[in-house]
Design a protein around this motif. Structure first.
Motif, short mmCIF file in Angstrom:
data_model
loop_
_atom_site.label_atom_id
_atom_site.label_comp_id
_atom_site.label_asym_id
_atom_site.label_seq_id
_atom_site.Cartn_x
_atom_site.Cartn_y
_atom_site.Cartn_z
N ALA A 282 0.83 -1.21 0.00
CA ALA A 282 0.00 0.00 0.00
C ALA A 282 0.86 1.25 0.00
N GLN A 283 1.97 1.22 0.73
CA GLN A 283 2.86 2.38 0.78
C GLN A 283 3.61 2.56 -0.53
N LYS A 284 3.84 1.48 -1.26
CA LYS A 284 4.51 1.59 -2.55
C LYS A 284 3.58 2.17 -3.61
N GLY A 285 2.29 1.79 -3.56
CA GLY A 285 1.31 2.32 -4.52
C GLY A 285 0.48 1.22 -5.15
N LEU A 286 -0.79 1.57 -5.47
CA LEU A 286 -1.74 0.57 -5.93
C LEU A 286 -2.34 0.87 -7.29
N ILE A 287 -1.76 1.81 -8.03
CA ILE A 287 -2.33 2.20 -9.32
C ILE A 287 -2.43 1.00 -10.27
N ASP A 288 -1.36 0.26 -10.42
CA ASP A 288 -1.36 -0.88 -11.35
C ASP A 288 -2.35 -1.95 -10.92
N ILE A 289 -2.48 -2.15 -9.62
CA ILE A 289 -3.40 -3.16 -9.11
C ILE A 289 -4.84 -2.76 -9.40
N MET A 290 -5.18 -1.52 -9.16
CA MET A 290 -6.55 -1.06 -9.37
C MET A 290 -6.92 -1.07 -10.85
N ASP B 240 -14.85 -10.14 -14.36
CA ASP B 240 -15.18 -11.13 -13.33
C ASP B 240 -15.13 -10.55 -11.92
N THR B 241 -14.60 -9.34 -11.78
CA THR B 241 -14.46 -8.73 -10.46
C THR B 241 -15.79 -8.16 -9.99
N ARG B 242 -16.18 -8.51 -8.77
CA ARG B 242 -17.38 -7.96 -8.15
C ARG B 242 -17.02 -6.62 -7.50
N MET B 243 -17.76 -5.56 -7.87
CA MET B 243 -17.48 -4.25 -7.33
C MET B 243 -17.85 -4.14 -5.86
N ARG B 244 -18.66 -5.08 -5.35
CA ARG B 244 -19.03 -5.05 -3.94
C ARG B 244 -18.03 -5.81 -3.07
N THR B 245 -16.93 -6.28 -3.66
CA THR B 245 -15.90 -6.95 -2.88
C THR B 245 -15.28 -5.97 -1.89
N ASP B 246 -15.22 -6.36 -0.62
CA ASP B 246 -14.63 -5.49 0.40
C ASP B 246 -13.11 -5.47 0.26
N ILE B 247 -12.50 -4.34 0.58
CA ILE B 247 -11.05 -4.19 0.42
C ILE B 247 -10.46 -3.61 1.71
N PHE B 248 -9.30 -4.15 2.11
CA PHE B 248 -8.66 -3.75 3.36
C PHE B 248 -7.16 -3.58 3.15
N VAL B 249 -6.56 -2.77 4.00
CA VAL B 249 -5.11 -2.72 4.16
C VAL B 249 -4.79 -3.43 5.48
N VAL B 250 -3.79 -4.30 5.48
CA VAL B 250 -3.42 -5.04 6.68
C VAL B 250 -2.40 -4.21 7.46
N ASP C 28 -18.65 -0.44 6.06
CA ASP C 28 -17.88 -1.28 5.14
C ASP C 28 -17.53 -0.49 3.89
N THR C 29 -16.31 -0.71 3.39
CA THR C 29 -15.82 -0.03 2.18
C THR C 29 -15.57 -1.08 1.11
N ALA C 30 -16.19 -0.91 -0.03
CA ALA C 30 -16.06 -1.87 -1.12
C ALA C 30 -15.08 -1.36 -2.17
N LEU C 31 -14.67 -2.27 -3.04
CA LEU C 31 -13.79 -1.92 -4.14
C LEU C 31 -14.38 -0.81 -4.99
N ARG C 32 -15.70 -0.86 -5.17
CA ARG C 32 -16.39 0.17 -5.94
C ARG C 32 -16.18 1.57 -5.35
N ASP C 33 -16.25 1.69 -4.03
CA ASP C 33 -16.09 2.99 -3.37
C ASP C 33 -14.69 3.57 -3.61
#
Length: 386
Positions: A110-118, A126-136, A170-175
């Motif tokens: 997360a500190q390096k950056g998530l642009i490529d991942i997103m 196939d990705t569900r936009m309601r999938t919850d996303i977290f930083v550990v 809750d925060t989803a990938l869509r948000d």
């Protein structure tokens, strides 16, 4: 003519026998959770929590059964698509992402950056936009997938429920993707933390009590935790209810606050930007450790004003911290300027990160106590009796 009817009947019967290209449920490997981490050599590491059909029967139970209903598979490489194929190569069934419930991102990544991942998540159908996303928090995403929770055999599902029933919502990938695509707000994600074991705990548990702050390049720049995270989400419009204890001169009072709402009004005066934040809600008294008789309006109304003033000052302090320490508008004040002053926003949009720390923010809280319980004053002790 009769032979023709018979021939047509035979052809229709053959067509109705089934589908040659169908996929049986036994052909799929259900992907429940994803973890994304940064390996020691700087490569992207992806882990998958996949359901094991033989042990799926008791997956919702968990009580007293140590047998896992899932396996965790890991691969490393340069792209998410390549890593997905590597995991597929380890499975005798076709991976199915339709049931994925959550995504966990290690703090280093997360500190390096998530642009490529997103980018991959936004393109993959196939990705569900309601999938919850977290930083550990202080850990890797894979650590969460390997938790054996007593509440559910799938820790990826436990995290979703934990996020939903904790105070942060809750925060989803869509948000997150929506915030990335807008200029007047910066993304934020809930942070999950694996609690340490003690002698009484047989299984590991996790907590969701802080929020990761990102800049416009999707690099994590810091976090807010505890009450500050609740206040931040209230101003953002995400928080719907919370338990709150306030300390005043007369003692302490605990409330359940619900129907929480927010409104933001902005004002531009030359080079000065002002924002007026109004927070509203309904309070129910759960504990009264003061001698205030909250059943009477004469004593309850001054208490309401006092509590509202205290809360407003604390929210202002949290906003000031976001401005000066991180400089990232995770509250969406820029979006309010965009709506109210569209022409002025064109000049501010590209340099909003420089303007946000200078915004003069004023907060007002209007929380109305509607339920005081069955008694007004607290139960009297020896020192309270005359």
């Amino acid at each position: 003519m009769k032979k023709l009817y018979v021939l047509l009947w035979v052809i229709l019967t053959l067509c109705m026998t089934g589908c040659w290209d169908r996929n049986e449920i036994n052909d799929y490997a259900f992907w429940i959770g994803t973890a994304l981490d940064l390996s020691e050599d700087g490569k992207l590491k992806k882990s998958a929590q996949v359901a094991v059909p033989a042990d799926f029967t008791n997956a919702k139970g968990g009580g007293g059964n140590d047998k896992r209903a899932n396996i965790v598979l890991t691969a490393s490489g340069s792209s998410i698509v390549d890593l997905t194929q590597q995991i597929q190569d380890k499975l005798p069934r076709r991976v199915f992402l339709g049931h994925r419930r959550s995504i966990f991102i290690g703090e280093k990544l997360a500190q390096k950056g998530l642009i490529d991942i997103m980018d991959q998540f936004s393109r993959n159908t196939d990705t569900r936009m309601r999938t919850d996303i977290f930083v550990v928090n202080n850990g890797e995403g894979k650590d969460v997938l390997e938790i054996n929770s007593p509440f559910n055999k799938f820790s990826a599902i436990v995290a979703v429920d934990q996020d939903r029933f904790c105070r942060l919502g809750d925060t989803a990938l869509r948000d997150v993707l929506l915030d990335v695509g807008r200029d007047g707000i910066r993304p934020s994600m809930p942070m999950i933390e694996i609690s340490p074991k003690n002698k009484q705990e047989k299984h590991e548990i996790m907590e969701v009590k802080s929020v990761a702050i990102f800049n416009k390049n999707l690099k994590m720049v810091g976090e807010v935790t505890g009450r500050e995270s609740l206040e931040m989400f209230w101003v953002k419009g995400v928080l719907k209810d919370q338990f709150l204890t306030e300390e005043i001169e007369a003692g302490s009072i605990s409330l359940y606050e619900s129907n929480l709402k927010k409104s933001i009004r902005t004002e531009l005066q030359g080079n000065t930007i002002k924002a007026y934040v109004k927070l509203e809600g309904i309070g129910r008294v759960l504990e009264n450790n003061t001698n205030i008789d909250i059943s009477t309006s004469a004593e309850r109304k001054p208490l309401e004003r006092k509590l509202n003033e205290l809360e407003a000052k604390k929210v202002e302090a949290t906003i000031k911290k976001l401005q000066l320490q991180y400089g990232q508008d995770v509250l969406g004040i820029g979006e309010e300027i965009h709506r109210e002053h569209p022409y002025a926003w064109k000049k501010l949009r590209d340099t909003w990160d420089q303007h946000f720390p200078t915004v003069e923010v004023s907060v007002s809280v209007k929380l109305k106590i509607q339920n005081t319980g069955d008694i007004g004053k607290r139960i009297p002790g020896i020192g309270d009796r005359k």
